[in-house]
Each structure stands twice: as structure tokens, then as C-alpha cells.
Design an enzyme around this catalytic site. Structure first.
Site, PDB file in Angstrom:
ATOM      1  N   GLY A  15       0.828  -1.209   0.000  1.00 39.48           N
ATOM      2  CA  GLY A  15       0.000   0.000   0.000  1.00 39.48           C
ATOM      3  C   GLY A  15       0.854   1.247   0.000  1.00 39.48           C
ATOM      4  CB  THR A 143       4.105   0.066   6.879  1.00 41.95           C
ATOM      5  OG1 THR A 143       2.796  -0.113   7.438  1.00 41.95           O
ATOM      6  CG2 THR A 143       5.124  -0.126   7.968  1.00 41.95           C
ATOM      7  CG  ASP A 145      -0.789  -0.542   8.717  1.00 39.39           C
ATOM      8  OD1 ASP A 145      -1.721   0.215   8.986  1.00 39.39           O
ATOM      9  OD2 ASP A 145      -0.814  -1.346   7.778  1.00 39.39           O
ATOM     10  N   GLY A 190      -5.852   0.269  10.096  1.00 40.90           N
ATOM     11  CA  GLY A 190      -5.016  -0.529  10.991  1.00 40.90           C
ATOM     12  C   GLY A 190      -5.742  -1.803  11.347  1.00 40.90           C
ATOM     13  CD  GLU A 245      -8.710  -1.140   8.464  1.00 38.84           C
ATOM     14  OE1 GLU A 245      -9.551  -1.388   7.605  1.00 38.84           O
ATOM     15  OE2 GLU A 245      -7.506  -0.964   8.202  1.00 38.84           O
ATOM     16  CD  GLN A 302      -6.723   6.172   7.588  1.00 38.20           C
ATOM     17  OE1 GLN A 302      -6.390   5.921   8.729  1.00 38.20           O
ATOM     18  NE2 GLN A 302      -7.938   5.914   7.130  1.00 38.20           N
ATOM     19  NE  ARG A 303      -3.557   3.752   0.420  1.00 35.35           N
ATOM     20  CZ  ARG A 303      -4.012   2.583  -0.013  1.00 35.35           C
ATOM     21  NH1 ARG A 303      -4.060   1.548   0.800  1.00 35.35           N
ATOM     22  NH2 ARG A 303      -4.418   2.432  -1.246  1.00 35.35           N
TER      23      ARG A 303
END
Lengths: 415, 415
Positions: A15, A143, A145, A190, A245, A302-303
Site C-alpha cells: 500500500g 508502512t 501501520d 489498521g 477498523e 490518511q495514507r
């Protein structure tokens, strides 16, 4: 120093983030300037670009245009989600990769991605070692994350965290403007690790954030959740909740699945997309409290919200890409570039480049330490704030044209 | 110049924007500095603050803190959605307002809001005129929707448009990163007028935007929509669509209602929130094309993302608030402050303050001119780009603390 002359490939996978291109640019720029690297190729769509012999010559790009990669979100070389099989089971892909490496005399391979990408990188590294093909392989992490193990933090996280905290501060002001009651549920990415959702605590730390924060690290109890929201709502007519999420009940079932189950009872079109977590929780809260409830999903922004990136994150991402080339040309291989956190002479945060074995980081998943989560399971401690705050410092210097972002446009000249 | 000495009230109402506080600050600061204005009161939650005698003394705020209103989103004084009845039908509220005006010797009333707020402002203005109470009443517009008539544009629109265009450029890069196909549907606010959704055309103008843009000004035909998406998707495996929440079919039914109808067949909790337009269209496209489809709702952020505000919009909003006080103290009443667009000596855009009769703007709704919409109904012409681009120019100078926004914290000292 062991000198190895040859060409380099860089690929991006997984991603996208706001700063993965800053890493790629750090790698490409440094490689183009290194005398031992005879050519710098970009693999289009990650390892697929190698498998399909779909490479572009980075030296053909205009240097000023290439420099815009530093502040352009998403993966400028394209990405993939292709998982290499174990070479022991099926070495077809590996043989093909070796063939391409030989064809172009590739002696440096840089792979820019998250957990799965480090697995790809690790497998290629090991295959080359086992087959006696001299090639230095380095992983460059990214990432949002923040869940790669060993490194203090991951490039990409700081910018996503900054966007999330900033947006939640803005939502805080918006969501309490009327004299009437309002509950707001904000869903944040996440799946297994709660780092992104935890970033909402930075807004709360500033006094403009959510009242409650739910992470996948803690079993989610719907009754306790509703009771806690009701209590806050009764006290001040407003309640803002940040929720990952990936929250699950004590049996491990994703709460979002309850929403999907509900949506599946609808006939007609494919339903999976109807039942997001935020609307599901909003519906539950509306039914239980009678309050006005709004569900918000921060979604892709957000990304990819490069306009709100952290300068610290951009600079560290660039440094990670540069560090990969510097270390590889110095003779090091089979590592991922990461960070160790230290304190400078001025007492301030410093991130130092540190190398980690690819084997040790591939497929790992680092979660939020239990001691950083409040005893009630619905917030973060000051330790988390102290950890995250340095990562979001500084504003992006994203070039603008007509006051809109000027993102990179690569020529992508095929090799 | 007719001199009128007395106190002033400012109130805010309707949905918040990123810059409504810049207008309020322009009004409050100018009023505090004016020798004919004996006191400056903020009405908490708009006209409700007057009706409930819930006023705060703006002179009690620290000037440096007050100045942060300029870059703080949402309504710092609180908002309301209270509609005044016609005075002919029921004058209870008006009598109460007059009572409060007399109690505090209010001779200046400034109301900061959108279409409905201009209606409130207009009714109060007329009531005071008819009842011989000398009070100068000025409307200060705000609306992200940009749908107030007569004025060239509305404070609030430029910042929302900038956020929408910027976010769509970022989504554009994110949504085409994989080699696999992807359709992305982005839902944008605007129930009846398409100005906000049209802002997506600024991203397309930069070559990083949606392929198709659907406005409420054009009847939405699902079959034609699906066919057009399919065509673009077939050609390049990606299609991005910006769509207004307010699109309707030829019979006037909101397309989002089809989603709600679907969701209503689900038993259990209240359903209205399950069926957003973006997930509904995503489901339709997924079923019809078989492609991977993602629905994104820009949600509240488009009206409160102060971190991405337009400096032009901030400065114009401030000027509108200041202009209201300057004109009122100069003897003018019963007007809304708006803008006329002219060209400066350097050939560049200039917005000049222009006053409009409150009667003429109250409850109006300005839509996008038909000639600015492409013949296929799915995009905007260069005329629209030329209109909108000047409004988004310049970056906010939002003060930061720990690299996060430092928003205003008012003491709100009750009168």
C-alpha cells in the site's frame, strides 16, 4: 570496503504512503551519484516489473522533476501485492528474477515496502546468496501501520499520524458547534496494530481530540462501549470516538463483520462495501442512545495526504533510501534499513539509521505495548504521546502550482 | 455620516466552515476598535444566544488569543439551525430579541451565516425597521456551498474547494498505484448546487483528477453513468468519479435514496446512515462491471479542514467581517456584505466588497451556470476553472504548536 560494480534496481510494493516516494528518491538519487552503480532502473509495479522485464531508466528523468518524488504521495514506480512462493516449493519466479539480474548485471536490489515486501526482499536475498550470485539486497521500509518489528518506527507513520491528529482536531471543533447533542465515530485504518488509531491521542493531548480511542490490541466489548459513550454523552452532549477498523470481540470476530452480516441480508448488489465499521457503530449507538450520530471513515486520505505530511517523516524516509545505497555500496547486504531512537546533545529526539536482518523483520508485526494503553482500554498514556510526537514534527515543503500540489510526472523511459 | 452609538452583537449560524471564524474575527476586531461601538457581545449559538440572553463579552478575551479565530475552523461562538417564524404569524421571538436589544442598547447586529441565516438577519432587520428601533443590521456570508445569490462567491467556498481539489489529486495518485483495475467513487457535499463537487475539476485541470464529475444541476441517468464508467475503465483500467451527494434522477428522486431504500430492507437498527451515496454507487458499479470499486465520502473534513484553507479565502472572510462593521458604523443597514470580482491594474483577480439588499439574498440559491457544464453533463468547462482558481490561492498561516494546529480557546465571559 568491498567494491562491487553493477546496475541497481529499485522497486516499490504494498500500500502506498505519503512518503514512500521520498525513500525511493533517496535511493535513486544516491544510486545515480554513486560511481560503483553503473545504471539505476526502476521496476514498474514492484517485483512484477522484474518478472515482466518492465524496467525504466531513472537516469533519463529530468533531475528537477525527479526531485518532486520527495513530496509526491503513492508509489511513483507503481506497486503490487504479489507474494513470492517459497523457493523450495516453486523456484520459477526466482529463476526468472536471476535471469533478469544477469541480463542487466544487477548487483544492487532495493525493495521499498512493508511487511510483505520485506518477505519478498528477504526471499530474493536468500536465493541470490544460495545460488552464489553476488547481489546486495536491502529493504527500505514504509508502512503507515508502523508495525514492522525492531525499528523504532517506520517511514510513513509520522505523516499518517499527523494527518489523523490534525483531522481529528478539526472534526472536534466541527462536531461540537451546535447546542444539540452529537456523537461522532471516526474509523481509522489498521487491521491488527493500533498505531494509526492511537495517533488520535495526539489530538486529545492537545485538548481537541476524541474522548475514547479503541485499538485492535484490546478486545472490544460492545456493552461496555455503549455504556461509556452514553456516560460521556449524558455529561456533555458530545462524544467523539476514534476506532480502529480492526477491533475484534473476545472471540476474535471483527466488529466490522457484524456490519457486513447485516448488509448481507440485503438482496441485490454485492454487499461487502455497504457495511463499514463506522456506519455500523453509528447505527448501534443511534439505536441505543437515541442521539444524533455521525460515522466518518478517514479512508484513503490518511495514507496519501501528502499536503499534511511530516517534514521529519519526509526527511527520515529520504535518509532510509539513501542509507540503503550507502550501506550496500559499502559491502553490506541482506538487511533492512531502520531507525534507532537516541537523544541529541540538545536533549531532543534523534533518529539514527540502524540495520536489521531481513530474516528478523520479514512478516513481523509490532503492536502497541500493553503498558501504553490506558487501564480502561479506551485511550493512550503519555508514553505513547512522547513516542509519537517527535515523528510528526515539521511541515512539508511540497511545491505548489496555482496553490495546488505539484506532483511528479515521470517520463518512465523503458530500458 | 450618521453617528449611532451603542453596543454590537455578533452571532454565527448554520453549518461551520474553515473560515467563518475569520469573518467573525474581522467583525469583532473592527467593532472593538470602533469608537461608536460601546461594547461587543458574542451571541452563543447564534440567534438562540440572543433569545436566551446568553451573550459573552468579546472585550474580555485576550487579543492574541482572539486573533487565533482567524485560522480556527467551525463556529467559535457556537451555531444553531433555528428558523425564525414570520413576524406576521408569530412575533414572540422578535419581541424577545427587541427586549434584549433594548436591555443592552444593541445598535449593531451582525449575523454570520448562509442562506437561512440571511433570512434570519433579514427578518430581524425588517422587524427593527418596522418597529422604529434604530439598529444597523448586516449579514456576513459564509457557506462552503457557494450558493448565495448576487455575490460573486461566498467566504468558505475557496477553502473547501482547495481541500477537495487537493484531496482528489492525492486520491488520484493513490488509486492508480496497482497494475490491477480500480474504480473510485468520491462523494462530495452539496445538496442542490454543485459548486463543491465542481471543485474536483481543478484537480482534473492539473491532470491529476477525476475522469467524470456529476453535479445536482444535471439529471442523473444510471445507465449512461455505468456505460461511461465502463468505457473509461476498459480503456485504462482506472476510473475516478466525483459525485455530488445531491444528484437526482429525471423524476427528482435523490440517487442516495435508492441506497437508503436498499438499506431499509435490513432489519434491526436505524438504517438511514447505512446507505450513503458513495457505497451505493460503488455497489452498483461493482455489480455491473465486476471491477474492484472503492467508495469514499469526504465527509466533514471538506468543511473544517482549516489546515488546507485558502489564504485568499481567509483574507476575504476577514474583510467581509470588517466591511460589515465599517459600513454599519458609516450609516448603512439592511445589507449583506458580498464580493464583486474585478481585475487589478496587474491584470489579476481582485475581490471588492459590495453590499447587497438582505431581502434580495435571503433564501436564494445560486446554481452553476449551465454553460459551465460540459455537454456530456459529466465535467466542467475552462470558464469554471477560471472562476474557481483565484479563490483557492495562497496557503494558510495557521499557527502550530508541536506541529499541530493551535486553535482558539475563548474564555467566553458571560455578560
Amino acid at each position: 570496503m568491498s567494491t562491487l560494480k553493477g546496475a541497481a534496481i529499485i522497486g516499490q510494493s504494498g500500500g502506498p504512503t505519503s512518503v514512500i516516494n521520498a525513500s525511493a528518491y533517496g535511493c535513486i538519487k544516491t544510486a545515480l551519484e554513486n560511481e560503483n552503480i553503473t545504471a539505476v532502473y526502476g521496476a514498474l509495479n514492484g517485483i512484477l516489473g522484474v518478472l515482466h522485464d518492465n524496467l525504466i531508466d531513472m537516469s533519463k528523468e529530468d533531475p528537477a522533476e525527479l526531485a518532486l518524488m520527495r513530496t509526491t504521495p503513492s508509489s511513483a514506480l507503481g506497486s503490487c501485492r504479489y507474494k513470492l512462493k517459497s523457493a523450495a516449493d516453486d523456484d520459477t519466479d526466482y529463476k526468472r528474477i536471476l535471469e533478469i539480474f544477469k541480463k542487466y548485471n544487477i548487483r544492487y536490489f532495493f525493495y521499498n515496502g512493508g511487511n510483505d515486501s520485506m518477505d519478498t526482499c528477504n526471499k530474493i536475498s536468500k536465493f541470490m546468496l544460495e545460488n552464489g550470485y553476488e547481489c546486495r539486497v536491502m529493504g527500505i521500509p514504509k508502512t503507515i501501520d508502523n508495525d514492522l518489528d525492531l525499528t523504532d518506527h517506520c517511514p510513513g507513520y509520522g505523516s499518517a499520524a499527523k494527518y489523523i491528529a490534525t483531522s481529528l482536531m478539526e472534526i472536534y471543533h466541527d462536531a461540537r458547534v451546535y447546542d444539540t447533542g452529537m456523537i461522532t465515530v471516526v474509523e481509522i485504518m489498521g487491521r491488527n496494530a493500533g498505531w494509526l488509531t492511537a495517533a488520535a491521542a495526539l489530538a486529545s493531548y492537545k485538548g481537541n481530540g476524541p474522548d475514547l480511542i479503541y485499538l485492535p490490541e484490546v478486545d472490544f466489548d460492545m456493552d461496555a462501549f455503549v455504556a461509556r459513550v452514553q456516560e460521556i454523552y449524558n455529561a456533555n452532549k458530545k462524544c467523539i470516538i476514534a476506532v480502529s477498523e480492526g477491533i475484534r470481540d473476545k472471540d476474535g470476530k471483527y466488529i466490522s463483520e457484524y456490519g457486513s452480516d447485516m448488509a448481507k441480508s440485503v438482496d441485490g448488489f454485492g454487499h461487502a462495501q455497504l457495511g463499514g465499521l463506522a456506519p455500523y457503530l453509528a447505527n448501534v449507538l443511534k439505536a441505543k442512545t437515541g442521539a444524533k450520530v455521525r460515522g466518518i471513515e478517514l479512508s484513503l486520505l490518511q495514507r496519501c495526504a501528502a499536503h499534511c505530511a511530516s517534514l521529519t517523516d519526509i526527511n527520515e524516509s529520504f535518509a532510509a533510501g539513501k542509507g540503503a545505497v550507502d550501506n550496500a555500496t559499502a559491502g553490506i547486504t541482506d538487511k533492512m534499513v531502520g531507525f534507532a531512537r537516541t537523544v541529541g546533545t540538545d536533549g531532543k529526539y534523534v533518529a539514527e539509521i540502524k540495520l536489521f536482518d531481513l530474516t528478523a523483520v520479514a512478516n513481523t508485526e509490532k503492536k502497541i505495548p500493553a503498558e501504553w494503553i490506558l487501564p480502561n482500554g479506551a485511550g493512550l498514556t503519555q508514553e505513547f504521546v512522547d513516542y509519537a510526537l517527535p515523528l510528526i514534527q515539521g511541515e512539508t515543503d511540497l511545491p505548489k502550482e496555482d496553490s495546488l500540489p505539484r506532483f511528479v510526472k515521470l517520463k518512465k523511459v523503458k530500458v
